[in-house]
Scaffold this motif. Sequence first.
Motif, short mmCIF file in Angstrom:
data_model
loop_
_atom_site.label_atom_id
_atom_site.label_comp_id
_atom_site.label_asym_id
_atom_site.label_seq_id
_atom_site.Cartn_x
_atom_site.Cartn_y
_atom_site.Cartn_z
N ALA A 1 -63.57 8.85 21.40
CA ALA A 1 -64.45 10.11 21.13
C ALA A 1 -64.12 10.39 19.72
O ALA A 1 -65.28 10.62 19.10
CB ALA A 1 -63.79 11.41 21.95
N LEU A 2 -62.94 10.19 18.94
CA LEU A 2 -62.88 10.44 17.49
C LEU A 2 -63.52 9.32 16.86
O LEU A 2 -64.20 9.47 15.92
CB LEU A 2 -61.37 10.57 17.37
N LEU A 3 -63.37 8.07 17.34
CA LEU A 3 -64.12 6.91 16.67
C LEU A 3 -65.79 7.03 16.61
O LEU A 3 -66.30 6.76 15.74
CB LEU A 3 -63.91 5.54 17.42
N SER A 4 -66.14 7.84 17.60
CA SER A 4 -67.56 8.14 17.64
C SER A 4 -68.07 8.92 16.72
O SER A 4 -69.40 8.89 16.62
CB SER A 4 -67.99 8.26 19.04
N GLU A 5 -67.33 9.59 16.10
CA GLU A 5 -67.52 10.41 15.05
C GLU A 5 -67.86 9.82 13.80
O GLU A 5 -68.06 10.06 12.75
CB GLU A 5 -66.36 11.39 14.69
N SER A 6 -67.87 8.28 13.75
CA SER A 6 -68.01 7.50 12.63
C SER A 6 -69.54 7.90 12.15
O SER A 6 -69.58 7.50 10.70
CB SER A 6 -67.83 6.08 12.87
N THR A 7 -70.44 8.24 12.82
CA THR A 7 -71.72 8.52 12.13
C THR A 7 -71.91 9.71 11.55
O THR A 7 -73.12 9.97 11.13
CB THR A 7 -72.95 8.50 13.45
N LYS A 8 -70.95 10.41 11.48
CA LYS A 8 -71.12 11.82 10.76
C LYS A 8 -71.10 11.35 9.23
O LYS A 8 -70.53 10.35 8.83
CB LYS A 8 -69.90 12.82 10.71
#
Length: 864
Positions: A571-578
């Motif tokens: 879930a934290l990795l998926s914040e890469s698009t911020k």
Amino acid sequence: MKKIKLHVARYICVVLALFTFLSFQNIEAQNKKKKNKKDAATEAPAPPVKKEKTIAELVKTSRKIDGLFPIYQDTITGSLQMIVSKNQIDKEFIYFSQIADGVLDAGRVIRGSYMGSEVFKIEKYFDKIEFVIQNTSFYFDPENPLSKSKDANISNGNIASITIAAQDKAKGLYLIKADDLFLAETLAQIKRPSSPGESPTSFKLGNLNKDKTKINAINNYAENTNLEVEYVYSSPSILNKGSNAIADGRNVSIKVFHSLIAMPNNDYEERFDDPRVGYFTTQVDDKTTTNSIPYRDLIHRWNLIKKDPNAAISEPVEPITWWIENSTPLEWRETIANAVLQWNVAFEKAGFKNALVVKIQPDDATWDAGDLRYNVLRWTSSPEPPFGGYGPSFVNPKTGQILGADIMLEFAHFTNRVFYDKIYSLASLDAPFETSENKQTDYTYCSLGHQLQEEVMFANATAMASANSDYQMERIKKESMTALIMHEVGHTLGLNHNMKASQLYSPEQLNDASFIEGKCLTASVMDYAALNVTRDRSKQGQYDDVAVGPYDIWAIQLGYKPFASESEHQALLSESTKPEHIFGNDADDMRTPGKAIDPRVNVSDQSNDQIAWSIDRIELSNDLMKTVKTKFRKQGESYQELRRVYYLLSGQKGSAANTISRFIGGVYVDRAMAGQTGETQPYTPVSLKDQKRAMGALSKYIFAPDAFDVPNDLFNYLAMQRRGFNFRTPEDPKIHNQVLTYQKNVLNHLLHYNTLQRISDSELYGNAYKLSAFMTDLNNAIFKADINGTVNSFRQNLQLEYTNMLTAMLTGKLSSSYSNTAKSMALYNLKNIRTMANATGDIASIAHKLHLRTLIDNVLEEVK
Ligand SMILES: [Zn+2]
């Protein structure tokens, strides 16, 4: 090849002759011995059976230094013996080495250079103890039967096989001679072999001199055995004496720390690499997976464990402790300590309080800063420093756990001492046309110091030329030091570069002093971003990073937060698009012509509108150039400072032009995983509007007839200060050459076969700036303004070089790398130039155009 063979053959002949001679002598000697023996046998009884010596007997005259591997050093000869105990056989250990002191002439063997870590196993073979380097590049799932063949076609490295001198069976101890282990290049290769094509006149180390090589220090602890060895390389006569750093080129010392380290026995949790965040890694291939991507790359991180595992935020059991070396200038210590502790902001988000601790090495400390048990921020002022800051760490290759780190800071990089003539002339004039693009790059090497120094000098020059300069310069000094320390500490925490981070803010935000106050200027301190220097001096706010960025905080969580589950991690990795988590490192950055594709990943740039920012930087440099002669002429001093600032300002223009050029044929890369929130598409070509904007800017600021105009009387003052006879000759500034270098650097990218290939290819997936349109625009930018009349000398240079580059595309060494469409456009442009280049203008222009026509006629003849 033939030559070498001949050489070898001759060598063999000499050896054979020598061997024959020696053999003959040997036979004679043996005959004599036999004769003597015979005589003795008739006269005396047989000698008693030779009794094996005990360890105690062999170490009788030695001093014992106890530790992981007890060392005995003979108090008369200094020679070494070492104990290996039975329970260390078949066990794995870590070997690590670093340069204690060296010389830059011998390659990058200089103080604080880490030479990497390896796993070795100690094995016993009959009466020998062997040291065998283990291959750690592959992983086999132990549950999978395939793991039984894990050694197939994989080579370990047997680096030493040493006869056991004595043993203590009761205690299970083996004594071996250790001189060959430490006093030769057994553990590590130190002398760089000469590479083919190396100039025969370049500096060369002599051969390792065993008599002069010695042990300088032995530090033995329960967990590691450390020796400092001074290797002496000797040569009876030399052609090149080396730099001033070398007192006698025939005898050069390189001091190396060797450490043999017990394999950590802890519950360290391995973490694996993800392409969306930038950690240093140890690359491992999983050989038992059926997955098409068998990567099991271990990220490098410290073993940080919460004291209180249940607390949301806890101190670590063992913090990462940094020592400020006692050689650090006093006025810097507080700034440095504060900069290191900035990282604690990121660690708090990962659940750790006081993860980093800073201490100052006492003046009377008994430990050396090279001691691997201490992480030290070190200071040096070396001859010809190769970097301003360097933050190496070393890891357990089996897990990726960081075991130690240092930061080297070079004093020269906080001064104005730099040789600008050198910098521009080093700029690779012919880079893409001559060199291979697969050059091995050491991505752990950090050159931020170099880049930062240029930026700091530029900011200083701007501040010096404006009001309030003392306050501004003090601010620049403090903020740039803070940024450098945060960056180098970031490396030692496992983070590699993020050259995309400067995309975070707009030029307007950077020009808003209150908005930027207290922030990181980009998403990450791991970028090589330009300093924030406003053209409108009334808007000047912060110059450099004073806090870690949002990407840094996110990345530290990914590396260090104790995740409750894998889904929490994902879930934290998926914040890469911020937008604040953008990432792209050296492998993706576009500083080298033709290498990469996304113009947002670059160095020495700023803002989410790099074209506008670069134009602003060029205009600021042009503004300053107008007043440079009055502002930097110092009463009672030579004009060297003025010369330095001239090169600095024109260099800034060259660098900004490179940034702009990368947009032409550029393709934005999105590394989001399929289906991830915020995902766009992996490849999106730069818009037609921005490519045209880039072409327009290059045309106006780099290629135009007046692009490098400065007040002409400035050139009369670009003089160096004389120093003895060691003085650059001829000393006059090479003005045309310098300007052409900046222009060629841009053309090297624009006309690189990779760039041209990509422009054609990306026409298939959204690129609206067609190859034909781009190459026509480029031709116009270089010829249209003046080809019908008088062409000034800068433009003559540019036009001729550009024409040569077009002809090289058709008939040069690398012509086969160019696509047919690119070659057709080159031919088309050459014919256009041929038509345009009429005998008009002054005599020099007529001669220049005749030259152009002749070159083109020659190549047309060749391709006919
Ligand atoms: Zn770096």
